[in-house]
Design an enzyme around this catalytic site. Structure first.
Site, PDB file in Angstrom:
ATOM      1  N   ASP A   1       0.723  -1.315  -0.101  1.00  0.00           N
ATOM      2  CA  ASP A   1       0.179  -0.026   0.040  1.00  0.00           C
ATOM      3  C   ASP A   1       0.935   1.235  -0.143  1.00  0.00           C
ATOM      4  OD1 ASP A   1      -2.469   1.525   0.084  1.00  0.00           O
ATOM      5  OD2 ASP A   1      -2.512   1.319   2.360  1.00  0.00           O
TER       6      ASP A   1
ATOM      7  N   ARG B   1      -0.205   7.364  -2.959  1.00  0.00           N
ATOM      8  CA  ARG B   1       0.135   8.609  -1.862  1.00  0.00           C
ATOM      9  C   ARG B   1       1.627   9.051  -2.047  1.00  0.00           C
ATOM     10  NH1 ARG B   1      -0.661   6.499   3.928  1.00  0.00           N
ATOM     11  NH2 ARG B   1      -2.146   5.282   2.645  1.00  0.00           N
TER      12      ARG B   1
ATOM     13  N   HIS C   1       2.869   3.702  -9.012  1.00  0.00           N
ATOM     14  CA  HIS C   1       2.780   2.355  -9.178  1.00  0.00           C
ATOM     15  C   HIS C   1       4.099   1.633  -9.845  1.00  0.00           C
ATOM     16  CE1 HIS C   1      -1.151   2.396  -7.645  1.00  0.00           C
ATOM     17  NE2 HIS C   1      -1.584   3.045  -8.443  1.00  0.00           N
TER      18      HIS C   1
ATOM     19  N   SER D   1      -7.048  -5.548  -6.117  1.00  0.00           N
ATOM     20  CA  SER D   1      -8.227  -6.138  -5.479  1.00  0.00           C
ATOM     21  C   SER D   1      -9.377  -6.165  -6.261  1.00  0.00           C
ATOM     22  CB  SER D   1      -8.254  -5.478  -3.943  1.00  0.00           C
ATOM     23  OG  SER D   1      -9.140  -4.116  -3.988  1.00  0.00           O
TER      24      SER D   1
ATOM     25  N   GLU E   1     -11.816  -4.513  -5.397  1.00  0.00           N
ATOM     26  CA  GLU E   1     -12.420  -3.273  -5.110  1.00  0.00           C
ATOM     27  C   GLU E   1     -11.645  -2.139  -5.852  1.00  0.00           C
ATOM     28  OE1 GLU E   1     -13.961  -5.956  -2.638  1.00  0.00           O
ATOM     29  OE2 GLU E   1     -11.752  -5.446  -2.283  1.00  0.00           O
TER      30      GLU E   1
ATOM     31  N   TRP F   1     -11.120  -1.846  -8.930  1.00  0.00           N
ATOM     32  CA  TRP F   1     -11.909  -1.631 -10.174  1.00  0.00           C
ATOM     33  C   TRP F   1     -12.567  -0.107 -10.000  1.00  0.00           C
ATOM     34  CZ3 TRP F   1     -10.433  -3.991 -14.409  1.00  0.00           C
ATOM     35  CH2 TRP F   1     -10.218  -5.297 -14.257  1.00  0.00           C
TER      36      TRP F   1
ATOM     37  N   LEU G   1      11.863 -19.883  -4.898  1.00  0.00           N
ATOM     38  CA  LEU G   1      11.013 -19.079  -4.286  1.00  0.00           C
ATOM     39  C   LEU G   1       9.657 -19.062  -5.078  1.00  0.00           C
ATOM     40  CD1 LEU G   1      10.395 -16.578  -2.299  1.00  0.00           C
ATOM     41  CD2 LEU G   1      10.828 -15.234  -4.254  1.00  0.00           C
TER      42      LEU G   1
ATOM     43  N   SER H   1      -8.019  -5.358   4.546  1.00  0.00           N
ATOM     44  CA  SER H   1      -8.654  -4.933   3.157  1.00  0.00           C
ATOM     45  C   SER H   1      -8.971  -6.422   2.382  1.00  0.00           C
ATOM     46  CB  SER H   1      -7.766  -4.151   2.266  1.00  0.00           C
ATOM     47  OG  SER H   1      -7.508  -2.869   3.139  1.00  0.00           O
TER      48      SER H   1
END
Length: 246
Positions: free
Chosen positions: A28, A32, A45, A73, A75, A77, A139, A202
Site C-alpha cells: 500500500d 500516496r 505504481h 483487489s 475493489e 476497479w 522461491l 482489506s
C-alpha cells in the site's frame, strides 16, 4: 530503518511456529507516494513495481520460501479508468520483462484471483509465465490480482457445493474448503505485512491468514526495501505463536 541499512539475517519464530517461511504483503502507498511528490499516481505504481523486483530477489537470502503480494483487489476497479488501465499495463510489462530473470533465478510465479475480468492478452501472459516457471523451487511468488478474500470464499463455496452434489464428499471440512481456494496447495502465511501505516487487512487472505502474525509499517511501498523486510522478520521472529494453545 535507513533504506541503505545492511539486511539482518532472519531468525525463527519462537513458540514452535518455525521461521517465517511464507510472507504475505499488502503493498500500500504507491499513489500516496507519488501524490506527495506532485507526480501522477501511476509514477508511484511504476516505482512500486521496481520495489517488487528487489524484494523478490532478497527473499531467498532471508529464508522466505513463499511470497504472496496483493497487487490489485476486486475493489480497485472503482478507481479511475486511467489508473486501472495504467496498472494493467504495468502488470503486463512486469511479466514480459521479468519472465526470463525469474526462470533463471528459480522463482515460480503464480496468480490468485478471478481472471475472467482481466484483458485476454494479460491472461495469456499470466498463463505463460506460470507454465514457464512451473518447475522452479527457489522461491514461490504468488500475485493476487483481481483478488478479494470474500470473492475467493464464494467461488470456493461453489466448488465445494459441486463436490458434495457429485457425492465426492459427504460433509465438508476445513481441509475440503482450503482445497477449493485459489491458494490450494500453498502453506498459510506465517506473517502478513501492510505498508503505508494503514491498520486493516482489506479483504486479503481472510481464511489463510487466520493465525498469521501481522505487522503494520508506516513506510510507503515504493520506499520499502529488503532491509525493512529483514528488520521486520527479525523483530517478529521473537513472537510466541501458540495457535490457540495455552
Amino acid at each position: 530503518m535507513p533504506a541503505d541499512a545492511a539486511p539482518v539475517q532472519a531468525t525463527s519464530f519462537s513458540g514452535g511456529g518455525g521461521r517465517a517461511r511464507h510472507v504475505a504483503i499488502i503493498m500500500d502507498g504507491n499513489g500516496r507516494w507519488a501524490t506527495e511528490r506532485g507526480w501522477p499516481r501511476l509514477v508511484g505504481h511504476r516505482r512500486g513495481a521496481e520495489r517488487v523486483k528487489q524484494v523478490v530477489r532478497a527473499c531467498p537470502e532471508l529464508g522466505v520460501d513463499w511470497l504472496t503480494i496483493y497487487a490489485f483487489s476486486t475493489e480497485n476497479w472503482k478507481r479511475s479508468t486511467e489508473e486501472v488501465l495504467g496498472l494493467m499495463g504495468i502488470f503486463a510489462r512486469y511479466i514480459r520483462r521479468e519472465a526470463e530473470a525469474m526462470s533463471a533465478e528459480g522463482v515460480r510465479m503464480r496468480f490468485i484471483g478471478g481472471r475472467e475480468r482481466l484483458d485476454p492478452k494479460l491472461q495469456t501472459l499470466m498463463a505463460g509465465i506460470e507454465a514457464r516457471t512451473a518447475g522452479n523451487t527457489r522461491l514461490n511468488l504468488t500475485v493476487a490480482i483481481n483478488y478479494g478474500g470474500r470473492d475467493e470464499l464464494a467461488r470456493a463455496a461453489t466448488r465445494l457445493a459441486g463436490r458434495i452434489a457429485r457425492g465426492e464428499i459427504a460433509a465438508a471440512s476445513e481441509a475440503d474448503l482450503a482445497a477449493c481456494l485459489d491458494t490450494a496447495g500453498h502453506p498459510d502465511p506465517d506473517l502478513v505485512i501492510r505498508t503505508s501505516g494503514e491498520h486493516r487487512i482489506s479483504n486479503f487472505l481472510p481464511f489463510q491468514a487466520a493465525y498469521s502474525e501481522y505487522e503494520f509499517t508506516p513506510v510507503l511501498w515504493p520506499d520499502f526495501t529488503p532491509a525493512h523486510l529483514a528488520e521486520i522478520l527479525g523483530r517478529t521472529s521473537q513472537r510466541q505463536r501458540r495457535f490457540g494453545a495455552a
